[in-house]
Design an enzyme around this catalytic site. Structure first.
Site, PDB file in Angstrom:
ATOM      1  N   ILE A   1     -33.438  16.821 -20.482  1.00 53.13           N
ATOM      2  CA  ILE A   1     -33.247  16.569 -21.748  1.00 53.13           C
ATOM      3  C   ILE A   1     -34.362  15.744 -22.403  1.00 53.13           C
ATOM      4  CG2 ILE A   1     -30.556  16.684 -21.611  1.00 53.13           C
ATOM      5  CD1 ILE A   1     -30.463  13.838 -21.796  1.00 53.13           C
TER       6      ILE A   1
ATOM      7  N   LYS B   1     -27.192   2.763 -24.250  1.00 51.83           N
ATOM      8  CA  LYS B   1     -26.188   3.472 -24.815  1.00 51.83           C
ATOM      9  C   LYS B   1     -25.757   3.250 -26.104  1.00 51.83           C
ATOM     10  CE  LYS B   1     -23.719   6.243 -22.839  1.00 51.83           C
ATOM     11  NZ  LYS B   1     -24.166   7.843 -22.894  1.00 51.83           N
TER      12      LYS B   1
ATOM     13  N   PRO C   1     -15.717   5.584 -25.046  1.00 46.95           N
ATOM     14  CA  PRO C   1     -14.672   5.553 -24.264  1.00 46.95           C
ATOM     15  C   PRO C   1     -14.815   4.365 -23.290  1.00 46.95           C
ATOM     16  CG  PRO C   1     -16.226   7.384 -23.371  1.00 46.95           C
ATOM     17  CD  PRO C   1     -17.013   6.785 -24.791  1.00 46.95           C
ATOM     18  N   ALA C   2     -13.640   3.702 -22.777  1.00 46.31           N
ATOM     19  CA  ALA C   2     -13.750   2.602 -22.090  1.00 46.31           C
ATOM     20  C   ALA C   2     -13.305   2.781 -20.654  1.00 46.31           C
ATOM     21  CB  ALA C   2     -12.715   1.474 -22.523  1.00 46.31           C
TER      22      ALA C   2
END
Lengths: 381, 483
Positions: free
Chosen positions: A60, A166, A190-191
Site C-alpha cells: 500500500i 493511527k 474500535p477498542a
C-alpha cells in the site's frame, strides 16, 4: 445470522488488508448473501482466503501498485483496514524504534497513498478507514466513558507510537472527505478487538492460563474496560459503508448532527466490564475452575514496585524483558471504556454478538486450532 | 422495644449505631403533618398507615402537603386490595369479584369488609375501611381518577392471576409471566405515582412519556423483595420465581430450599438478581425527573434500600434458611444518603453494585452477564455525572516548560524522588552486601569449609549430615582424596 445490510451494498467493494485479522471478518460478512463483488488487496494474500472474493497482492505504500489494483477492480467502496501488528511491550528498544518508523510508513504514508489514488481514479464513492480507539488514549491514564468529543492525542501526551500513527492517518482520511469530487470518507475507532484469528489479546490471556497464572490478580478489579468482538467491528464497517452510500443518495447535504461523512465513530461491544472479569471469563471458557476466594490480589502500588524490582533484576541479568512489567501492571489496573451512542444513533450500530457468545466462540476457535496443530504444547513449553 | 441481640450487635458495630443516632437526631422532615387540623377519620387512616407499613409510613408522612393525603389513601387502598388477594381463606368466587370491583368501593360511603380470614395481619384495615372511603371522597377529582384507574387495573390483574394460579401451580411460568405479575402489583404503582407527581406539578412531565422508567421503578423493588422472601414463599407454598429460570437449576421448585442443592439454588438466585439488576439504571434515570425534595426522598429511599438488599441477597445461602434484611444501622445510613440529591443516591448504587461485583464468581453461569449488568450501572452513572471532561484535555504546545509552573515543579519533584529511591536502594543493598561479607569472613576465620559445603551442595545434599561421624568422613574425603 443473515446480514441484511450487506445486501444493500452495490457492486465492487475493495477491502484493503482483507487477509488480516479484522479484514477477513469483513470479507466474510460482505460475502454473506449479497450482490456485491468483493476484492481484497493485501501485502500477501496466501492466508485467510475466501472462495468468491478476488485477491490482489500489493504494497500500500507504492503508488503504482495501488493504482494498478484500483484500475483493475474499479471499486465503488474502499474499506481500508490494513495496519502492521502493534509490537508487544517486551520488544527491545531497537525493535521499538524500527516499529515506529514502520507504523509511520504503513499507517500514515500508506493511508495517504490509498486516499490520494482513490481520489484520482474517480470511481470511488465511499472510503471507510479503520482507526483505533487508542487514538484518544495516552495508553496510561484512565479514560472514563469517553466519546468522540475527546481529542486525538499527539506526542508528548500520546506515549504510544502505534496509536499516534493511527490518529494522524485518521485525520488525513477525514480531511479528504468531499475533497476529491464526491468521494466521502468515514473513520471507525474500535477498542480492544478480540476474536477468531486474534494475534494479541486472546493468545496472551490464554497463555496466562496455560502458565497457571489464574490465581493472581493485579489491582482491585474495579476498572471497567472495553473489549470488542471482531465480528461486531466488521459489521460496523459494513454499516459505515452503507451510511456513506445513503448519504450519496441524498439530494441535499445532511445536517451537522446527522452527518456521517467526514466523521469518526467509536465502536465497542457496548458492554464495558471489569478488566479481570474478561480474563476470568476467557479462562473459565477454556476450563479454568478458580474461584474468587483462591485469587491473590496484588494491589497496584505493590504491583508497580514488584515490577520495578523485577525489571531491574532482568536488566542486570542481561536485558531481557520479564513477564511482569510496569506497563502490564498499569494496563491491567486502568479504566478505559467508551460511549458509542454516536454510532448507535447515526449508523444504527449495535453489537450482533453479545460478549458471552463472542468469548465462548473465540476460545473454542483457539482450542480447535491448537488441537489441530499442537501449538498449545509449544506455548506451554 | 430493644432486643438483647440488638444491643450486642450495635456494641460491636459502633459505626452503625452512630448512623442510627445521627439519623434520629439530625434528620429533618421536609414537610410535616399537621395532626391538629385533621379530621378524626384521617387520623385513623394515618394510624393504619403506621400499622400496615413500617418502611413507607415515615416517608409518606413527610410528603408535600399537596400529595400527603392522596398518597396515604392510595397506599391504604392498595394494601386493602393486597390483603384480599393474599387471603387463602377466601374462595375464588368470593375473591375475584371483590378484586375486580374494588375501585368502586373506594368511594362508597360506609363501605367495609369483614370477611377476611382471622389470621390476615391487615384484616382490621378492611373492617374499618369506611374511614378510607370517607377521606377518599374528599380528595381532588384528578387524583381520585388516577388512583381509581390504577386500583381497577391492579384488581383485574390480581383476579386474572388468582384464576391462573387455581389451575396451574406454576402461574409464573415464563419470565414474561413474571414481568406481567410484577407489572400488576408494582409496575402499576409506579405509573400511578408518576401521574400523581406530574398532576401536582412536583415532577417533570416528561416522565409520563417514559412508561419503561415508571415500570422499572416498581419492578426493581418488587423483584428484589421476591428474591429476599424466597424462604417465606417456599414455606407458604407460593411461587413467584418463574419456572423458566428455576427449571434450569433444579427439577422441582421445592428443591431450591433443600441444603443438598445449595450451589444450584445460589446460581438460580444469581439469575434472579441479574434480572432485577437490569432495572437499576432506569430507576436512577427516573429519579432525575423528580424536582421536589419530599417527592424525591419518597421515591429514592426504597430504591436505595432495594439495591442494598440486592447486595445482601446476592450469593447469600441464608436466603434459603431464614428471612434476612438490612440492619437498622445500615438502613439509617442509606436513608441519610438518599434524602439529599441524586448524586448521593448514585453513590449508594455504585457502592452496592461494586459489592455485588466483588462477590461475583466465574463458577456461576451468570458470571459474565452480572459483570456486564454492573458495568452498565456504572456507565450510566458516568453519563449523568461525568468524571472526565474532554475540554480539559487540550493539546499542550511543545513550547519550553516554564520552570516556575506547577507541572515543572511536580516533574522536578518526581525526578528527585526517583533519584532518592535509587540511592536508597544502593544504600540498602550495599549494607546487606557488606554485612554478608563480614559474616562470611568471620565464619572463614573460625574455620568454615566453604569448599566442602559448596561441592556437597552441588551434589544436591541440602541438609546437614545426621550424625557427627558422617560429617567427619565427608571432611576426610576432601582432605585425603577418595579412599
Amino acid at each position: 445470522m443473515a446480514n441484511v445490510r450487506s445486501s444493500h451494498l452495490p457492486s465492487s467493494v475493495l477491502v484493503i488488508g482483507g487477509c488480516g485479522f479484522l479484514g477477513r471478518h469483513i470479507v466474510s460478512q460482505l460475502l454473506e448473501p449479497s450482490t456485491s463483488t468483493v476484492s481484497v488487496l493485501d501485502l500477501r494474500t496466501t492466508n485467510n482466503r475466501f472462495p468468491g472474493a478476488y485477491y490482489y497482492d500489493a504494497d500500500i505504500t507504492s503508488p503504482e501498485a495501488v493504482r494498478s489494483v484500483y484500475e483493475k477492480v474499479k471499486p465503488l467502496i474502499i474499506i481500508h483496514t490494513a495496519s502492521p501488528t502493534a509490537i508487544q511491550d517486551n520488544a527491545s528498544a531497537a525493535q521499538k524504534r524500527g516499529a515506529k518508523a514502520l507504523y509511520h510508513k504503513v499507517n500514515v504514508e500508506g493511508t495517504m497513498n490509498l486516499v490520494e489514488q482513490a481520489g484520482k481514479i474517480g470511481c470511488v464513492k465511499a472510503f471507510v478507514y479503520t482507526s483505533s480507539a487508542s487514538a484518544i488514549h495516552d495508553g496510561y491514564s484512565d479514560l472514563i466513558n469517553a466519546d468522540e468529543r475527546w481529542p486525538i492525542l499527539r506526542a508528548p501526551k500520546q506515549k504510544d507510537a502505534y496509536s499516534e500513527s493511527k490518529g494522524i492517518a485518521e485525520e488525513l482520511v477525514l480531511a479528504a472527505n468531499r475533497k476529491y469530487g464526491d468521494m466521502l470518507t468515514i473513520a471507525l475507532r474500535p477498542a480492544g478487538i478480540f476474536g477468531e484469528g486474534d494475534m494479541q489479546l486472546i493468545p496472551n490471556v490464554l497463555k496466562a492460563y496455560q502458565m497457571g497464572q489464574t490465581k493472581f490478580q493485579l489491582g482491585g478489579n474495579e476498572n471497567l474496560f472495553d473489549f470488542t468482538y471482531v465480528g461486531n467491528v466488521a459489521y460496523a464497517h459494513i454499516l459505515a459503508a452503507v451510511a456513506l452510500m445513503d448519504t450519496h443518495a441524498l439530494t441535499t447535504q445532511p445536517l451537522d448532527h446527522e452527518k456521517v461523512d467526514g466523521e469518526a465513530f467509536l465502536i465497542t461491544n457496548a458492554q464495558p466490564l471489569c478488566f479481570w472479569d474478561f480474563a476470568r471469563m476467557v479462562w473459565a471458557a477454556a476450563g479454568d475452575k478458580t474461584s474468587p476466594e483462591q485469587v491473590w490480589t496484588i494491589d497496584k502500588g505493590l504491583g508497580l514496585q514488584l515490577a520495578t524490582v523485577i525489571e531491574w533484576l532482568f536488566w542486570f541479568a542481561g536485558g531481557r524483558t520479564p513477564n511482569l512489567t510496569r506497563q502490564k501492571v498499569q494496563y491491567s489496573c486502568m479504566t478505559r471504556y467508551y460511549c458509542v451512542n454516536k454510532a448507535k444513533k447515526l449508523l444504527g450500530y449495535g453489537p450482533r454478538w453479545g460478549m458471552e457468545e463472542a468469548i465462548v466462540r473465540t476460545v473454542k476457535w483457539f482450542q480447535e486450532r491448537d488441537a489441530k496443530d499442537g501449538v498449545g504444547k509449544q506455548v506451554q513449553q | 422495644m430493644v432486643k438483647t441481640t440488638d444491643v450486642l450487635y450495635y456494641a460491636v458495630h459502633v459505626g452503625e449505631l452512630r448512623n442510627i443516632i445521627q439519623w434520629q437526631t439530625w434528620h429533618q422532615a421536609v414537610h410535616e403533618r399537621r395532626p391538629e387540623q385533621e379530621a378524626p377519620s384521617l387520623t385513623i387512616c394515618f394510624e393504619f398507615l403506621d400499622k400496615t407499613s413500617r418502611s413507607f409510613s415515615a416517608v409518606i408522612q413527610e410528603l408535600h402537603p399537596e400529595l400527603l393525603v392522596p398518597i396515604t389513601l392510595f397506599y391504604l387502598i392498595l394494601r386493602g386490595l393486597d390483603t384480599i388477594e393474599d387471603d387463602m381463606t377466601l374462595s375464588l368466587d368470593e375473591k375475584t369479584p371483590l378484586l375486580r370491583e374494588f375501585h368502586k368501593y373506594t368511594e362508597k360511603e360506609g363501605w367495609n369488609y369483614k370477611g377476611s380470614g382471622p389470621k390476615e395481619k391487615d384484616r382490621e384495615l378492611l373492617v374499618q375501611f369506611q374511614n378510607v372511603t370517607e377521606e377518599f371522597r374528599k380528595v381532588k377529582p384528578a387524583y381520585r381518577e388516577i388512583i381509581k384507574d390504577i386500583t381497577l387495573k391492579m384488581g383485574n390483574g390480581m383476579a386474572d392471576f388468582c384464576l391462573k394460579a387455581e389451575h396451574d401451580v406454576n402461574a409464573v411460568n415464563t419470565i414474561e409471566d413474571y414481568d406481567l405479575y410484577c407489572h400488576y402489583v408494582a409496575g402499576l404503582v409506579g405509573n400511578g405515582l408518576t401521574r400523581l407527581f406530574v398532576e401536582s406539578g412536583l415532577a417533570n412531565p416528561i416522565l409520563l412519556e417514559r412508561p419503561q422508567l415508571q415500570e422499572s421503578m416498581g419492578l426493581f423493588l418488587q423483584k428484589t423483595n421476591i428474591i429476599r422472601d424466597i424462604k417465606e414463599d417456599l414455606d407458604d407454598k407460593r411461587r413467584f420465581w418463574p419456572k423458566e429460570i428455576w427449571s434450569k437449576y433444579v427439577d422441582k421448585f421445592e428443591d431450591l430450599g433443600k441444603p443438598d442443592n445449595r450451589e444450584a439454588a445460589l446460581n438460580c438466585s444469581s439469575e434472579m438478581v441479574l434480572d432485577s439488576l437490569n432495572h437499576a439504571d432506569q430507576c436512577l434515570f427516573y429519579l432525575a425527573g423528580l424536582k421536589e425534595q419530599s417527592v424525591f426522598n419518597f421515591a429514592a429511599i426504597p430504591q436505595s434500600m432495594a439495591i442494598a438488599t440486592l447486595d445482601l441477597v446476592f450469593r447469600n445461602p441464608k436466603i434459603f434458611e431464614k428471612n434476612i434484611k438490612i440492619t437498622k444501622g445500615e438502613a439509617c445510613r442509606i436513608m441519610m444518603q438518599s434524602t439529599q440529591n441524586l448524586k448521593l443516591v448514585c453513590e449508594v448504587f455504585r457502592e452496592f453494585t461494586r459489592k455485588i461485583h466483588k462477590k461475583n464468581t466465574p463458577r456461576d453461569p451468570n458470571f459474565l452477564k452480572i459483570s456486564i449488568a454492573c458495568g452498565k450501572i456504572e456507565q450510566f452513572i458516568e453519563t449523568i455525572y461525568p468524571s472526565q471532561d474532554p475540554k480539559s484535555i487540550v493539546q499542550e504546545p511543545a513550547a519550553p516548560v516554564d520552570p516556575t509552573s506547577k507541572e515543572a515543579k511536580d516533574k522536578a519533584a518526581a525526578a528527585e524522588a526517583k533519584s532518592d529511591l535509587i540511592y536508597m536502594l544502593i544504600a540498602v543493598f550495599g549494607t546487606l552486601f557488606l554485612i554478608s561479607c563480614v559474616m562470611l569472613g568471620i565464619a572463614y576465620a573460625f574455620g568454615a569449609r566453604f569448599d566442602v559445603a559448596f561441592s556437597e551442595l552441588t551434589k544436591g545434599k541440602l541438609s546437614k549430615p545426621t550424625d557427627a561421624g558422617a560429617a567427619q568422613s565427608i571432611i576426610h574425603k576432601y582432605d585425603h582424596g577418595e579412599l
